[in-house]
Every structure is written in C-alpha cells, then in structure tokens.
Design a protein around this motif. Structure first.
Motif, short mmCIF file in Angstrom:
data_model
loop_
_atom_site.label_atom_id
_atom_site.label_comp_id
_atom_site.label_asym_id
_atom_site.label_seq_id
_atom_site.Cartn_x
_atom_site.Cartn_y
_atom_site.Cartn_z
N VAL A 1 -21.23 -14.11 -3.76
CA VAL A 1 -22.09 -13.39 -4.78
C VAL A 1 -22.84 -14.56 -5.68
N TRP A 2 -24.20 -14.14 -5.88
CA TRP A 2 -24.69 -15.25 -6.43
C TRP A 2 -26.04 -14.61 -7.26
N ASP A 3 -26.52 -15.20 -8.42
CA ASP A 3 -27.23 -14.61 -9.04
C ASP A 3 -28.77 -14.35 -8.45
N ASP A 4 -29.31 -13.25 -8.72
CA ASP A 4 -30.79 -13.16 -7.97
C ASP A 4 -31.76 -13.46 -8.60
N CYS A 5 -31.49 -14.09 -9.86
CA CYS A 5 -32.59 -14.87 -10.55
C CYS A 5 -34.04 -14.06 -10.83
N ALA A 6 -33.69 -12.75 -11.19
CA ALA A 6 -34.86 -11.85 -11.01
C ALA A 6 -35.32 -11.80 -12.65
N GLY A 7 -35.76 -12.59 -13.22
CA GLY A 7 -36.42 -12.51 -14.44
C GLY A 7 -35.12 -12.21 -15.61
N GLY A 8 -33.82 -12.92 -15.59
CA GLY A 8 -33.13 -13.02 -16.62
C GLY A 8 -32.12 -11.70 -16.70
N GLY A 9 -32.18 -10.99 -15.47
CA GLY A 9 -31.45 -9.62 -15.66
C GLY A 9 -29.95 -10.01 -15.28
N ASN A 10 -29.16 -8.94 -15.02
CA ASN A 10 -27.86 -9.21 -14.74
C ASN A 10 -27.45 -8.68 -13.27
N GLY A 11 -28.43 -8.73 -12.48
CA GLY A 11 -28.33 -8.47 -11.04
C GLY A 11 -28.03 -9.76 -10.11
N GLN A 12 -27.17 -9.42 -9.07
CA GLN A 12 -26.63 -10.32 -8.31
C GLN A 12 -26.73 -9.91 -6.64
N SER B 1 -27.43 -5.70 -3.54
CA SER B 1 -27.50 -6.03 -4.79
C SER B 1 -26.48 -5.48 -5.42
N ILE B 2 -25.96 -6.14 -6.63
CA ILE B 2 -25.17 -5.56 -7.60
C ILE B 2 -25.51 -5.49 -8.90
N PHE B 3 -25.70 -4.37 -9.45
CA PHE B 3 -26.10 -4.37 -10.88
C PHE B 3 -25.07 -3.73 -11.90
N GLY B 4 -25.33 -3.68 -13.09
CA GLY B 4 -24.33 -2.93 -14.12
C GLY B 4 -23.52 -3.87 -14.73
N TYR B 5 -23.83 -4.21 -15.90
CA TYR B 5 -23.17 -5.15 -16.68
C TYR B 5 -21.77 -4.45 -17.21
N TYR B 6 -21.47 -3.21 -17.22
CA TYR B 6 -20.21 -2.65 -17.62
C TYR B 6 -19.49 -2.13 -16.66
N ASN B 7 -19.67 -2.69 -15.18
CA ASN B 7 -18.96 -2.21 -14.13
C ASN B 7 -18.05 -3.47 -13.69
N ASP B 8 -16.68 -2.95 -13.22
CA ASP B 8 -15.92 -4.25 -12.72
C ASP B 8 -16.14 -4.34 -11.38
N ALA B 9 -16.90 -5.13 -10.58
CA ALA B 9 -16.87 -5.06 -9.07
C ALA B 9 -15.84 -5.79 -8.47
N SER B 10 -15.10 -5.15 -7.58
CA SER B 10 -14.27 -5.76 -6.68
C SER B 10 -14.86 -6.07 -5.57
N ILE B 11 -15.16 -7.46 -5.03
CA ILE B 11 -16.06 -7.66 -4.15
C ILE B 11 -15.19 -7.80 -2.94
N ALA B 12 -15.77 -7.06 -1.94
CA ALA B 12 -14.93 -6.71 -0.47
C ALA B 12 -15.11 -8.21 0.11
#
Length: 338
Positions: free
Chosen positions: A32-43, A164-175
């Motif tokens: 998992v790594w930062d998508d670096c798309a303009g300071g958002g919270n996407g990965q 792509s993973i989005f959502g600041y309030y979501n708890d993502a368990s990475i498969a």
C-alpha cells in the motif's frame, strides 16, 4: 503487551517508509502506498502472488484453535502464537487483542467545530500482478482510452491496473491473498459458527515508527496475516470481527526495511516508476543508487542474483530495468543541480 524476538527466521516482516508499506512473506506480497494525488487521502494497493511453499508453511504454522476470546489475556495469546512468532523478523513487537465489541470513533476538528464519525471496516482486495500480461494490458488500456474518448483512466497505466483505496474514516484490512482464492464453502462454515455464537478471530500485522525528534507516530497499513474467510463471514453478518494485532515497533531509521529491488522485480514497471518518482530523495537516494537491474525472474522464488561479468547487448535490459535506471539517474541529477 510488548515482546521481543531474537531468533526469528525472518520469513515474515513489514516493509515501511514514508511513502507506504508492504507485507512480506519471504518476498513482498501486498503493498500500500500514497497515490500522491494532490494531498488527498487516496492510496494504491498492489498484490503480488505469494510463493506457494511459503503460504502453505504459514497455514501449517497457524493451524490453531482461533475461537477463544483473549481480551486482557495477551500473555496467554502470546504463548498460543509462539509458532507463528518464530517466522517473524527479529525486533520489538506489540501484541493486542480486540474482541470487536467496542465502538470505534474518529473525532474531527474543522472550522472550530468538532464532529464524531463511527469507523467502518472493510477488506481491501486487489487483482494480482501478472507480469506475463504486460503487453496485453497496454493494448487493452489503449483500446479503452480510445473507446471512452480519453475521458477515463486519465491517471495512465498506474490507475488502470492498480486498486485505489479511499476513505479517511474507513478501517481497511489489506488482503494478502487474491479474492479469487476465497472458498464460499469456508465462508459459509464461519457464517454458521458465528451465528451459533462463536467468535473466531483474525490475525493482523502492522508496524509503527516514531521518527527521532518527532512526536508524531507513523503507521503502516493493517495487513491480514490470517483470516480472509472469517472476515468475509463477518462482513456478511455485519458484525465487527475480533482481531489479534501483531505490530512491529521500529525504533530507529536503521531498522526500517524497504526492499525496492525486490519490488522493482515483482510489480508492473509503471507501478515501480510511480514509487520511485515519489520516494523521499533525502532518505532513499543511497538505497536507490544500489539498485541492480539484473534481478531474477519474479517466479523464481529467489531475491538475489549475480551480475553478469560482461554485458554488451543492450537488449538485455527490459522495460522494468530501464524504468528503474532512468528514475535513479533523474534523482541523482536533481540532487546535483538543485
């Protein structure tokens, strides 16, 4: 509870730097790594198929009765998981058990106002990287871009092939396995057990790091070490799952692991390029300078190879190697002329 491993086999570890993190089972598996798309919270999320032998060994090691509630009994849980701990990398760890009964909330401060949001959870899945399909992927991408009038897939091949993973309030368990490997019969078995009152728990693995002189702790992603079928069952029943968290504690930058050489041999070349383009130059340049383009084939099961003694034929460099070399040269030049 805190504990330390001194004689681990280093089969399992967490790789981490400021850009992202990955779960390693002999070699990197899920990143998992930062998508670096303009300071958002996407990965971005990429899955590399684990080696079959290591996956089978892991399953044999954790073939335990994982139905007990270990709330407040981490020392007992530590004894139960000792066979698993023998596979980990040496270092300091934390072990925590959550029975899933405590409501988790995030508090947000904005414009002088405070709001509370319940943290939802989900499993983040990704298609497996298949390097044998690179040319087909490129052709499909060009076709789809043409057919949609260039209005979609504007991020290029990285957005076309990478989850792509989005959502600041979501708890993502990475498969750490492909969703295609999920057996509906196993999911149905756990659904039945949960409906009967049992609460099988999931084993998660992550890492934390507090940079020297910085009061803010950095966190790696939460990777599923065991329990993909159980998570699917809990999701069907809309029940928060109990989880055991194994967290690697990095205490200095020297302890951090980020194997860009192996990643460059296993990811799609455009994924590798995105990572290289966005790495922190100050911290990563010495490591990048040691990149060896003569890496083994990704399905060989080996992570090191000898450099050929004499290379005259330029065709020996594939697309992935050229991308890595170009990125390293660019980083060095920017350092020299800044």
């Amino acid at each position: 509870m805190n504990f330390k491993i001194n004689d681990g086999l280093n089969v399992i570890s967490i790789g981490y730097n400021s850009l992202g993190s990955y779960y390693r089972l002999k070699r990197p598996v899920s990143m998992v790594w930062d998508d670096c798309a303009g300071g958002g919270n996407g990965q971005y999320l990429a899955l590399i198929p684990p080696l079959a032998a290591e996956q089978e060994m892991l399953q044999r090691t954790i073939d335990l009765d994982l139905f007990e509630d270990f709330t407040g009994r981490e020392e007992t849980l530590h004894q139960e998981l000792k066979p698993l701990f023998g596979l980990l990398q040496n270092g300091e760890y934390q072990l925590h058990f959550s029975n899933g009964k405590t409501k988790r909330e995030a508090v947000v401060y904005s414009g002088g106002e405070t709001s509370t949001h319940e943290i939802k959870w989900h499993t983040a899945w990704s298609d497996s990287v298949d390097l044998s399909k690179i040319e087909k992927i490129k052709k499909d991408y060009q076709r789809d871009r043409r057919d949609t009038g260039l209005t979609r897939f504007t991020e290029g091949l990285i957005g076309y092939t990478t989850t792509s993973i989005f959502g600041y309030y979501n708890d993502a368990s990475i498969a750490t396995r492909a969703q295609s490997e999920i057996d509906p019969r196993k999911v149905a078995y756990f659904v039945e057990k949960i409906q009967e009152g049992a609460r099988p728990f999931i084993i998660m693995m992550s890492a934390v790091y507090t940079p020297e002189g910085d009061c803010e702790t950095e966190y790696a992603a939460d990777f599923i070490l065991d329990g993909h079928h159980k998570l699917e069952a809990y999701l069907k029943l809309n029940i928060d799952p109990p989880r055991a968290f194994i967290t690697r504690q990095f205490n200095s930058v020297e302890e951090l692991e980020f194997d860009i050489e192996s990643l460059g041999a296993l990811l799609y070349p455009w994924q590798t390029r995105h990572i290289l383009d966005n790495l922190d130059e100050e911290n990563q340049l010495p490591q990048l300078a040691k990149l060896d383009p003569f890496l083994p084939a990704p399905d060989s099961g080996e992570l090191s190879a000898s450099r050929p003694q004499n290379v005259k034929n330029k065709s020996i460099l594939g697309t992935r190697e050229i991308v890595i070399i170009a990125a390293v040269v660019g980083l060095i030049l920017r350092r020299i002329f800044r």
